[in-house]
Scaffold this motif. Structure first.
Motif, PDB file in Angstrom:
ATOM      1  N   LYS A 141      -0.627   3.096   8.487  1.00 31.03           N
ATOM      2  CA  LYS A 141       0.406   2.168   8.932  1.00 31.03           C
ATOM      3  C   LYS A 141       0.053   1.564  10.282  1.00 31.03           C
ATOM      4  O   LYS A 141      -0.537   2.233  11.141  1.00 31.03           O
ATOM      5  CB  LYS A 141       1.752   2.897   9.035  1.00 31.03           C
ATOM      6  CG  LYS A 141       2.306   3.366   7.702  1.00 31.03           C
ATOM      7  CD  LYS A 141       3.636   4.078   7.884  1.00 31.03           C
ATOM      8  CE  LYS A 141       4.198   4.532   6.537  1.00 31.03           C
ATOM      9  NZ  LYS A 141       5.486   5.261   6.695  1.00 31.03           N
ATOM     10  N   ASP A 142       0.444   0.298  10.459  1.00 36.56           N
ATOM     11  CA  ASP A 142       0.273  -0.340  11.756  1.00 36.56           C
ATOM     12  C   ASP A 142       1.447   0.045  12.656  1.00 36.56           C
ATOM     13  O   ASP A 142       2.311   0.844  12.273  1.00 36.56           O
ATOM     14  CB  ASP A 142       0.130  -1.860  11.618  1.00 36.56           C
ATOM     15  CG  ASP A 142       1.377  -2.535  11.038  1.00 36.56           C
ATOM     16  OD1 ASP A 142       2.460  -1.897  10.985  1.00 36.56           O
ATOM     17  OD2 ASP A 142       1.275  -3.708  10.638  1.00 36.56           O
ATOM     18  N   TYR A 143       1.506  -0.539  13.845  1.00 40.30           N
ATOM     19  CA  TYR A 143       2.542  -0.150  14.801  1.00 40.30           C
ATOM     20  C   TYR A 143       3.930  -0.644  14.400  1.00 40.30           C
ATOM     21  O   TYR A 143       4.932  -0.217  14.978  1.00 40.30           O
ATOM     22  CB  TYR A 143       2.175  -0.660  16.198  1.00 40.30           C
ATOM     23  CG  TYR A 143       0.946   0.012  16.751  1.00 40.30           C
ATOM     24  CD1 TYR A 143       0.915   1.392  16.942  1.00 40.30           C
ATOM     25  CD2 TYR A 143      -0.197  -0.720  17.066  1.00 40.30           C
ATOM     26  CE1 TYR A 143      -0.220   2.025  17.433  1.00 40.30           C
ATOM     27  CE2 TYR A 143      -1.336  -0.100  17.567  1.00 40.30           C
ATOM     28  CZ  TYR A 143      -1.336   1.276  17.747  1.00 40.30           C
ATOM     29  OH  TYR A 143      -2.462   1.896  18.226  1.00 40.30           O
ATOM     30  N   GLY A 162       4.912  -0.130  11.306  1.00 40.43           N
ATOM     31  CA  GLY A 162       5.288   0.765  10.228  1.00 40.43           C
ATOM     32  C   GLY A 162       4.869   0.304   8.846  1.00 40.43           C
ATOM     33  O   GLY A 162       5.258   0.923   7.848  1.00 40.43           O
ATOM     34  N   TRP A 163       4.061  -0.753   8.761  1.00 45.58           N
ATOM     35  CA  TRP A 163       3.595  -1.260   7.467  1.00 45.58           C
ATOM     36  C   TRP A 163       2.204  -0.713   7.155  1.00 45.58           C
ATOM     37  O   TRP A 163       1.352  -0.622   8.039  1.00 45.58           O
ATOM     38  CB  TRP A 163       3.541  -2.782   7.469  1.00 45.58           C
ATOM     39  CG  TRP A 163       4.831  -3.453   7.748  1.00 45.58           C
ATOM     40  CD1 TRP A 163       5.178  -4.173   8.871  1.00 45.58           C
ATOM     41  CD2 TRP A 163       5.988  -3.482   6.903  1.00 45.58           C
ATOM     42  NE1 TRP A 163       6.455  -4.642   8.764  1.00 45.58           N
ATOM     43  CE2 TRP A 163       6.979  -4.241   7.561  1.00 45.58           C
ATOM     44  CE3 TRP A 163       6.284  -2.947   5.643  1.00 45.58           C
ATOM     45  CZ2 TRP A 163       8.249  -4.457   7.029  1.00 45.58           C
ATOM     46  CZ3 TRP A 163       7.543  -3.177   5.104  1.00 45.58           C
ATOM     47  CH2 TRP A 163       8.498  -3.919   5.789  1.00 45.58           C
ATOM     48  N   GLU A 164       1.978  -0.377   5.891  1.00 44.65           N
ATOM     49  CA  GLU A 164       0.650   0.055   5.456  1.00 44.65           C
ATOM     50  C   GLU A 164      -0.271  -1.171   5.387  1.00 44.65           C
ATOM     51  O   GLU A 164      -0.171  -1.976   4.472  1.00 44.65           O
ATOM     52  CB  GLU A 164       0.713   0.747   4.091  1.00 44.65           C
ATOM     53  CG  GLU A 164       1.431   2.084   4.127  1.00 44.65           C
ATOM     54  CD  GLU A 164       1.443   2.777   2.781  1.00 44.65           C
ATOM     55  OE1 GLU A 164       1.250   4.001   2.731  1.00 44.65           O
ATOM     56  OE2 GLU A 164       1.674   2.074   1.767  1.00 44.65           O
ATOM     57  N   ARG A 165      -1.169  -1.281   6.339  1.00 46.60           N
ATOM     58  CA  ARG A 165      -2.007  -2.480   6.459  1.00 46.60           C
ATOM     59  C   ARG A 165      -3.491  -2.179   6.364  1.00 46.60           C
ATOM     60  O   ARG A 165      -4.317  -3.078   6.499  1.00 46.60           O
ATOM     61  CB  ARG A 165      -1.736  -3.176   7.796  1.00 46.60           C
ATOM     62  CG  ARG A 165      -0.352  -3.783   7.924  1.00 46.60           C
ATOM     63  CD  ARG A 165      -0.159  -4.928   6.954  1.00 46.60           C
ATOM     64  NE  ARG A 165      -1.236  -5.876   7.045  1.00 46.60           N
ATOM     65  CZ  ARG A 165      -1.313  -6.829   7.970  1.00 46.60           C
ATOM     66  NH1 ARG A 165      -0.367  -6.948   8.882  1.00 46.60           N
ATOM     67  NH2 ARG A 165      -2.327  -7.679   7.983  1.00 46.60           N
ATOM     68  N   LEU A 166      -3.856  -0.908   6.147  1.00 46.99           N
ATOM     69  CA  LEU A 166      -5.245  -0.520   6.090  1.00 46.99           C
ATOM     70  C   LEU A 166      -5.415   0.572   5.034  1.00 46.99           C
ATOM     71  O   LEU A 166      -4.642   1.522   4.985  1.00 46.99           O
ATOM     72  CB  LEU A 166      -5.701   0.030   7.452  1.00 46.99           C
ATOM     73  CG  LEU A 166      -7.066   0.725   7.506  1.00 46.99           C
ATOM     74  CD1 LEU A 166      -8.183  -0.296   7.347  1.00 46.99           C
ATOM     75  CD2 LEU A 166      -7.230   1.473   8.821  1.00 46.99           C
ATOM     76  N   THR A 167      -6.414   0.395   4.168  1.00 49.89           N
ATOM     77  CA  THR A 167      -6.723   1.426   3.180  1.00 49.89           C
ATOM     78  C   THR A 167      -8.179   1.834   3.347  1.00 49.89           C
ATOM     79  O   THR A 167      -9.055   1.005   3.607  1.00 49.89           O
ATOM     80  CB  THR A 167      -6.444   0.931   1.748  1.00 49.89           C
ATOM     81  OG1 THR A 167      -5.031   0.745   1.596  1.00 49.89           O
ATOM     82  CG2 THR A 167      -6.925   1.941   0.718  1.00 49.89           C
ATOM     83  N   LEU A 168      -8.431   3.141   3.208  1.00 50.62           N
ATOM     84  CA  LEU A 168      -9.776   3.669   3.352  1.00 50.62           C
ATOM     85  C   LEU A 168     -10.082   4.629   2.207  1.00 50.62           C
ATOM     86  O   LEU A 168      -9.180   5.217   1.609  1.00 50.62           O
ATOM     87  CB  LEU A 168      -9.956   4.386   4.694  1.00 50.62           C
ATOM     88  CG  LEU A 168      -9.045   5.574   5.006  1.00 50.62           C
ATOM     89  CD1 LEU A 168      -9.711   6.490   6.040  1.00 50.62           C
ATOM     90  CD2 LEU A 168      -7.701   5.094   5.577  1.00 50.62           C
ATOM     91  N   GLY A 169     -11.351   4.707   1.892  1.00 55.78           N
ATOM     92  CA  GLY A 169     -11.797   5.605   0.838  1.00 55.78           C
ATOM     93  C   GLY A 169     -13.202   6.076   1.116  1.00 55.78           C
ATOM     94  O   GLY A 169     -13.980   5.387   1.802  1.00 55.78           O
ATOM     95  N   GLN A 170     -13.560   7.252   0.583  1.00 50.39           N
ATOM     96  CA  GLN A 170     -14.856   7.862   0.836  1.00 50.39           C
ATOM     97  C   GLN A 170     -15.662   7.932  -0.448  1.00 50.39           C
ATOM     98  O   GLN A 170     -15.139   8.287  -1.507  1.00 50.39           O
ATOM     99  CB  GLN A 170     -14.666   9.273   1.408  1.00 50.39           C
ATOM    100  CG  GLN A 170     -15.939   9.947   1.858  1.00 50.39           C
ATOM    101  CD  GLN A 170     -15.659  11.301   2.507  1.00 50.39           C
ATOM    102  OE1 GLN A 170     -14.717  11.983   2.147  1.00 50.39           O
ATOM    103  NE2 GLN A 170     -16.481  11.663   3.484  1.00 50.39           N
ATOM    104  N   LYS A 171     -16.931   7.611  -0.344  1.00 52.73           N
ATOM    105  CA  LYS A 171     -17.819   7.697  -1.505  1.00 52.73           C
ATOM    106  C   LYS A 171     -18.176   9.160  -1.766  1.00 52.73           C
ATOM    107  O   LYS A 171     -18.536   9.870  -0.841  1.00 52.73           O
ATOM    108  CB  LYS A 171     -19.084   6.880  -1.274  1.00 52.73           C
ATOM    109  CG  LYS A 171     -20.058   6.969  -2.440  1.00 52.73           C
ATOM    110  CD  LYS A 171     -21.269   6.104  -2.231  1.00 52.73           C
ATOM    111  CE  LYS A 171     -22.275   6.293  -3.366  1.00 52.73           C
ATOM    112  NZ  LYS A 171     -23.480   5.465  -3.198  1.00 52.73           N
TER     113      LYS A 171
END
Length: 275
Positions: free
Chosen positions: A262-264, A266-275
């Motif tokens: 979440k950004d400041y 409170g919105w989910e603005r970034l997604t990450l994943g691992q190979k």
């Protein structure tokens, strides 16, 4: 002629801006070559005729909706002064979340990173400023934007960043990266916000993607697995309503440990994943 104090009181001339006072401070400081704090230290300073004409002209352009960053030719990102122009997106504070997350994931001082769609070079250069031992490749499709990114790289002196003109992975030779980051186009072409605010003056190619804004993110997720080391991470910025859909795209591409941040606001603005 008018004083600094008189010009600072002209907020009513920017009814369409939600930051009129700040806009005036930045533009006035730009014309005078002074920091904003100076304006309040010397409020009685009288602008010359030339300075007043320049300020009036910029204020009129801002009143028509033109972004302040385009008027000054500069925007700060991660405390770095970056040149900006109409060839690319204006760096935004919320994108600093991507930089923060990457630095948290990788405290080590040696790795290879790829920034896709670098624009002004903001993300790559911010990472380079914090991790001088990283080797960062920054790819940008637009020739004009790639030139701008290279100007910013040279001005800041970050020799650990390589700017490459490339449509996503097209000109990136197969090689293992520990980290891939991207702030790609993710706005639906039918989104009414495209007709509002600063985005009216930014290139649509850097804003809009097919499939309700998800097409470029899907391509990045799918191709990133070919370029990441085992254990490497992909970080992508996206729209505030897209997190669930992006997580699904990451899962379909074969990523593990998928999460959204979440950004400041409170919105989910970034997604990450691992190979």
């Amino acid at each position: 002629m008018s004083s600094v104090k008189q010009n600072l009181s002209r907020s009513a001339e920017l009814p369409g801006s939600d930051s009129a006072r700040l806009d005036i401070e930045v533009l006035l400081g730009h014309i005078l070559g002074r920091p904003r704090t100076w304006l309040y230290t010397w409020p009685e300073y009288e602008l010359s005729e030339a300075e007043q004409r320049q300020f009036d002209a910029l204020l009129a352009r801002r009143a028509s909706g033109e972004p302040v960053a385009h008027l000054t030719g500069e925007r700060e990102f991660w405390s770095l002064p970056l040149k900006v122009n109409a060839s690319t997106l204006i760096p935004r504070p919320e994108t600093e979340l991507l930089v923060e997350t990457a630095l948290q994931l990788f405290p080590q001082h040696q790795l290879r990173a790829l920034d896709l769609g670098t624009g002004t070079g903001a993300i790559a250069l911010a990472l380079a400023s914090e991790r001088p031992g990283w080797h960062i490749v920054a790819a940008e499709k637009s020739a004009d934007a790639a030139t701008l990114a290279e100007e910013n790289r040279r001005a800041l002196g970050f020799d650990n960043v390589q700017i490459v003109q490339s449509d996503w992975f097209a000109q990136i030779a197969p090689q293992p990266f520990d980290l891939i980051v991207s702030n790609p186009p993710y706005i639906d072409a039918a989104d009414p916000h495209l007709a509002q605010g600063d985005v009216r003056f930014e290139p649509r190619s850097a804003l809009v993607a097919d499939r309700e804004g998800l097409a470029d993110i899907e391509q990045i997720a799918r191709r990133s697995v070919e370029y990441l080391e085992t254990g490497g991470w992909l970080l992508v910025e996206h729209g505030w309503q897209q997190a669930a859909a992006v997580r699904d795209l990451f899962a379909a591409a074969g990523f593990n440990n998928i999460d959204s941040r979440k950004d400041y606001s409170g919105w989910e603005r970034l997604t990450l994943g691992q190979k």
